[in-house]
Design a protein around this motif. Structure first.
Motif, mmCIF file in Angstrom:
data_model
loop_
_atom_site.group_PDB
_atom_site.id
_atom_site.type_symbol
_atom_site.label_atom_id
_atom_site.label_comp_id
_atom_site.label_asym_id
_atom_site.label_seq_id
_atom_site.Cartn_x
_atom_site.Cartn_y
_atom_site.Cartn_z
ATOM 1 N N GLY A 219 0.776 -1.224 0.000
ATOM 2 C CA GLY A 219 0.000 0.000 0.000
ATOM 3 C C GLY A 219 0.816 1.287 0.000
ATOM 4 N N ARG B 40 2.455 2.532 -2.594
ATOM 5 C CA ARG B 40 2.799 2.968 -3.940
ATOM 6 C C ARG B 40 2.148 4.265 -4.378
ATOM 7 N NH1 ARG B 40 5.795 3.145 -5.330
ATOM 8 N NH2 ARG B 40 5.630 2.825 -7.558
ATOM 9 N N ILE B 41 1.210 4.755 -3.612
ATOM 10 C CA ILE B 41 0.441 5.901 -4.066
ATOM 11 C C ILE B 41 1.292 7.165 -4.144
ATOM 12 C CG2 ILE B 41 -0.435 6.547 -1.763
ATOM 13 C CD1 ILE B 41 -2.426 6.510 -5.057
ATOM 14 N N ASP B 42 2.444 7.190 -3.490
ATOM 15 C CA ASP B 42 3.282 8.387 -3.597
ATOM 16 C C ASP B 42 4.046 8.427 -4.915
ATOM 17 O OD1 ASP B 42 5.105 6.420 -3.315
ATOM 18 O OD2 ASP B 42 6.124 7.264 -1.572
ATOM 19 N N GLY B 43 3.918 7.392 -5.704
ATOM 20 C CA GLY B 43 4.529 7.420 -7.023
ATOM 21 C C GLY B 43 6.015 7.082 -7.007
ATOM 22 N N MET C 151 10.012 -1.666 -13.243
ATOM 23 C CA MET C 151 9.485 -0.313 -13.420
ATOM 24 C C MET C 151 10.271 0.450 -14.475
ATOM 25 S SD MET C 151 6.856 0.004 -11.654
ATOM 26 C CE MET C 151 6.682 1.723 -12.041
ATOM 27 N N PHE D 29 9.188 -0.646 -17.738
ATOM 28 C CA PHE D 29 7.833 -0.190 -18.027
ATOM 29 C C PHE D 29 7.843 1.276 -18.506
ATOM 30 C CE2 PHE D 29 3.576 1.361 -16.670
ATOM 31 C CZ PHE D 29 2.841 0.578 -17.541
ATOM 32 N N GLU D 30 8.663 2.077 -17.849
ATOM 33 C CA GLU D 30 8.778 3.489 -18.256
ATOM 34 C C GLU D 30 9.282 3.577 -19.702
ATOM 35 O OE1 GLU D 30 8.050 6.432 -16.749
ATOM 36 O OE2 GLU D 30 7.155 5.399 -15.029
ATOM 37 N N PRO E 117 -0.369 -3.821 -16.307
ATOM 38 C CA PRO E 117 -0.166 -3.793 -14.860
ATOM 39 C C PRO E 117 -1.428 -3.466 -14.067
ATOM 40 C CG PRO E 117 1.584 -2.601 -15.962
ATOM 41 C CD PRO E 117 0.599 -2.984 -17.025
ATOM 42 N N GLY E 118 -2.290 -2.640 -14.639
ATOM 43 C CA GLY E 118 -3.506 -2.240 -13.937
ATOM 44 C C GLY E 118 -4.445 -3.404 -13.657
ATOM 45 N N PRO F 198 -0.861 -2.908 -8.981
ATOM 46 C CA PRO F 198 0.421 -2.258 -9.229
ATOM 47 C C PRO F 198 1.183 -2.023 -7.932
ATOM 48 C CG PRO F 198 -1.277 -1.216 -10.539
ATOM 49 C CD PRO F 198 -1.972 -2.180 -9.609
ATOM 50 N N TYR G 2 6.157 -6.561 -13.382
ATOM 51 C CA TYR G 2 5.586 -6.326 -14.718
ATOM 52 C C TYR G 2 6.307 -7.151 -15.780
ATOM 53 C CZ TYR G 2 3.517 -2.271 -12.430
ATOM 54 O OH TYR G 2 2.827 -1.458 -11.584
ATOM 55 N N GLN H 14 -8.083 -7.954 -4.049
ATOM 56 C CA GLN H 14 -6.882 -7.202 -4.400
ATOM 57 C C GLN H 14 -5.909 -7.172 -3.225
ATOM 58 O OE1 GLN H 14 -9.092 -3.768 -5.571
ATOM 59 N NE2 GLN H 14 -9.776 -4.778 -7.445
ATOM 60 N N ARG I 261 -12.978 1.348 3.757
ATOM 61 C CA ARG I 261 -13.528 1.848 2.508
ATOM 62 C C ARG I 261 -13.981 3.282 2.684
ATOM 63 N NH1 ARG I 261 -17.941 -1.896 -0.262
ATOM 64 N NH2 ARG I 261 -16.640 -3.727 -0.249
ATOM 65 N N PRO I 262 -13.623 4.143 1.769
ATOM 66 C CA PRO I 262 -14.056 5.521 1.901
ATOM 67 C C PRO I 262 -15.556 5.623 1.710
ATOM 68 C CG PRO I 262 -12.418 5.255 0.177
ATOM 69 C CD PRO I 262 -12.837 3.910 0.578
#
Ligand SMILES: Cc1ncc(COP(=O)(O)O)c(C=O)c1O
Lengths: 439, 258
Positions: free
Chosen positions: A16, A18-21, A31, A34-35, A51-52, A56, A61, A384, A438-439
């Motif tokens: 969890g 990975r959201i900061d990129g 990665m 992939f880029e 990947p989606g 991710p 990948y 997931q 869950r939001p």
């Protein structure tokens, strides 16, 4: 399994975050590729390998190699694999008998002007093996086989309509793909009609609405839609499909490409007691070597003979040799009984571990082709998270696509998988409740 | 492939006109929310007006501030879809202001200013990332809402499962509801981003305003951003993937030359 990540490093490493990129150190090489890919390949990685489609940040990948039941990614991470090349590996990656014979033929010549005698041997073998089938046509992809099957049905009946189950996958050609651009809908997709799987009344209604126009019904031997629990056919449903086809003069095609030889060596139609006019097989047919086959009954032989059937690579020798070797290896390694036995241990283990952790985790589908979903979460958040947690622990289980057991899996693999699952379920349980998160 | 307005069929013209109108109103609203100067110019009892287009659907409404319940004082009427598309794209064309109450002229002037300001904000390098992301998100999501019902998308909308997607970028939060052939967009109060309120079938989160800007402006392919972790999708994947497919159609509309 030295490269398998231990629990501490995985919790700190991936989950969890990975959201900061920021690039994941575990998959830095993946990665970077992939880029680069994104600059020269539409979408970087297209289709079902995008990947989606996984989670991710938790899955590699790019894979570099595989052996037996294990896959190794471009960063060198090792996973016990339950996707088996989307089902194509049935006797395990790098099976020495299959690869040995295939590589020997590769050295002697693969793509020749005329077919290799192995083509005849393979056709004879399959016709002898697969119940009720009298002839075989070899193609490359599963899509080639399903497209040819529906085309032969149309040509033979002189009728247009193809009947298929909603959510069933029969390939990536315009007539059956989810590329629903109106331009295809006005042409190739116009005469494909859908009904909900196992729904006898809906199927009857579809036949009634298209009376005189149905060329064929194409069905997978059981329903394995993406994102949903798998469904076995009811006897009433398969009987109705057969009855309606016979009454209408339409053909019944069983698309066995995914389940291929995992349920019954005589074909999955035999396993479920279905009597098709044509059967398509692929994926596991040659343990990953590129070949698929359309098999048919005598009644369709003439029409099939009148078709111009060809493709540059369709008659290459190596996959045919590999297919013959795979059939031999399947028998030697214990066949479908062994697959089911391994699958049962996995299913029972996962369900009971899930229950212990307070989840309604359910493994659906045949034992050799399991898929885990959570009855309390049809939106797949838990799938997931579970599959991400498993990948963190070195087990590759797809969150959205059914899994496969191969004859290279061992009791030890399953035990390690269940050990990882215990940790994964615990992680799911401790990451607060689903509803609260869950939001 | 670029298309010219002249080559569009009647339905496409109608959809494009409605899309342009919707974007104009939503971007004007967004600019008002972001720009202090514009807020100062807004009369104390707010602005309410409607856009109407002959040959397109029901009139769309502008309401500033969003919470105001003022009755519309003006109907800006376009005699045909081409006029609407032209005027709302900044080209010359016929627009007829029909007063519905007092303050009609003020409303029209304010709308023009707000729209101009939205365009400026999108262009200017000085615009904050939050504002730019807010404008692009509004344009994208309300764009989806405006085109969802067109027949081109009928089969695609059929395949996409119904459900609610939460969209998050920094403090911006939306709920997008897909039901049958419709898409309904609702901006959530920023607190909703943090709280555990309604059930969401899927959640699409951007790593930050920058990622939202890059993806929504087309600078970065969505699938690539997804792969690199700048965008995260959780929950009912086919719902979000399906909306991305509708987004392709939106880009096509936005590329139509007038
Ligand atoms: C049931 C079924 N039919 C057809 C196909 C298409 O096969 P291919 O991808 O080889 O074209 C697949 C592939 O996943 C499948 O599972």
């Amino acid at each position: 399994m030295s490269e398998m990540a231990d629990e501490k490093s995985t919790a700190a490493g991936m989950s969890g975050k990975r959201i900061d990129g920021s690039p994941s150190p575990r998959f830095a090489v993946s990665m970077a590729y992939f880029e680069r890919a994104a600059k020269v390949i539409p979408g970087g990685i297209y289709g079902s390998k995008s990947p989606g489609f996984l989670v991710p940040g938790h899955f590699p990948y790019y894979l570099s190699r595989a052996q037996g039941s294990r896959i190794y990614d471009a960063d060198g991470n090792e996973f016990i694999d339950y996707l088996c090349g989307y089902g194509s590996q049935i006797v395990g990656y790098g099976n020495p008998a299959v690869d040995g014979q295939a590589l020997e033929q590769a050295r002697r010549g693969d793509l020749l002007n005329q077919p290799h005698p192995a083509m005849v041997e393979l056709a004879e073998r399959l016709v002898g093996l697969v119940e009720d089938m009298d002839w075989a046509v070899f193609v490359k992809n599963g899509t080639d086989a399903t497209t040819l099957a529906t085309s032969i049905a149309r040509a033979d009946t002189g009728k247009q309509v193809i009947v298929a189950a909603e959510g069933a996958y029969h390939g990536a050609a315009n007539w059956c793909s989810t590329n629903v651009f109106p331009v295809f809908m006005q042409a190739e997709q116009r005469d494909v009609r859908f009904f909900p799987y196992n729904d006898v009344q809906a199927l009857e209604a579809l036949f009634a609405a298209n009376k005189g126009h149905v060329a064929c019904v194409i069905l997978t031997p059981y329903h394995h839609p993406t994102y949903r629990p798998q469904q076995l056919p009811t006897p009433e449903f398969t009987a109705a499909a057969e009855r309606l086809c016979r009454a209408e003069g339409a053909y019944l095609i069983v698309d066995d490409i995914r389940a291929n030889f995992r349920l019954d060596m005589r074909g999955s139609h035999r396993f479920f007691g279905i009597h098709p006019d044509m059967v398509t097989m692929g994926k596991a047919l040659a343990n990953g070597y590129p070949i698929s086959v359309l098999l048919g009954t005598d009644g369709l032989r003439k029409t099939a003979s009148s078709f111009f059937i060809t493709g540059t690579y369709w008659m290459s020798a190596v996959p045919m040799i590999a297919a013959l070797a795979t059939l031999g290896e399947m028998e030697r390694l214990g066949g479908t009984a062994r697959l089911a036995e391994l699958g049962r241990t996995l299913k029972e283990g996962l369900e009971s571990l899930g229950k212990e952790a307070g989840f309604r985790a359910r493994v659906s589908g045949p034992l050799a082709i399991p898929y885990l979903t959570f009855d309390e979460d049809s939106d797949l958040y838990l799938n997931q998270r579970f599959c991400a947690a498993m990948a963190d622990r070195g087990v590759f289980m797809h969150p959205h696509h059914n899994w496969f057991i191969s004859l290279a899996h061992t009791e030890e693999d399953i035990a390690r998988t269940l050990e990882a699952a215990q940790g994964a379920f615990r992680e799911l349980g401790s990451s607060s409740s689903l509803a609260a998160e869950r939001p | 492939m670029k298309t010219n307005f002249a080559h569009l069929g009647p339905e496409e013209r109608s959809v494009l006109a409605r899309l342009k109108a919707s974007l104009a109103l939503r971007l004007a609203e967004e600019a008002c929310a972001a720009d202090a100067e514009l807020q100062k110019r807004c009369p104390p009892n707010g602005i309410a007006m409607k856009l109407g287009i002959r040959g397109s659907d029901a009139p769309l409404r502008l309401q500033v501030p969003r919470t105001s319940s003022r009755r519309p004082s003006l109907l800006l009427f376009f005699p045909n879809t081409e006029a609407a598309v032209r005027v709302l794209s900044g080209a010359k064309g016929t627009a007829i202001p029909l007063p519905l109450g007092s303050g009609a002229f003020v409303a029209l002037t304010f709308f023009r200013k707000a729209l101009g300001r939205a365009a400026e904000l999108l262009r200017s390098p000085d615009t904050s990332e939050e504002t730019r992301a807010g404008l692009l998100l509004a344009a994208t999501l309300y764009g989806l809402e405006a085109i969802a019902g067109e027949s081109y998308l009928e089969r695609r909308m059929q395949i996409i499962p119904d459900g609610v997607v939460g969209i998050r970028a920094g403090g911006i939060a939306y709920q997008v509801t897909k039901k049958g052939r419709t898409i309904h967009v609702q901006r959530d109060a920023p607190s909703a981003a943090a709280s555990g309120s309604p059930h969401l079938d899927a959640l699409l989160s951007f790593a930050g305003y920058r990622s939202a800007i890059d993806v929504l402006s087309g600078k970065r392919q969505a699938v690539v951003a997804l792969g690199s972790g700048e965008v995260r999708v959780e929950g009912l994947l086919p719902l979000v993937q399906g909306l991305f497919a509708v987004l392709d159609r939106l880009s096509w509309y936005l590329g139509v030359e007038v």
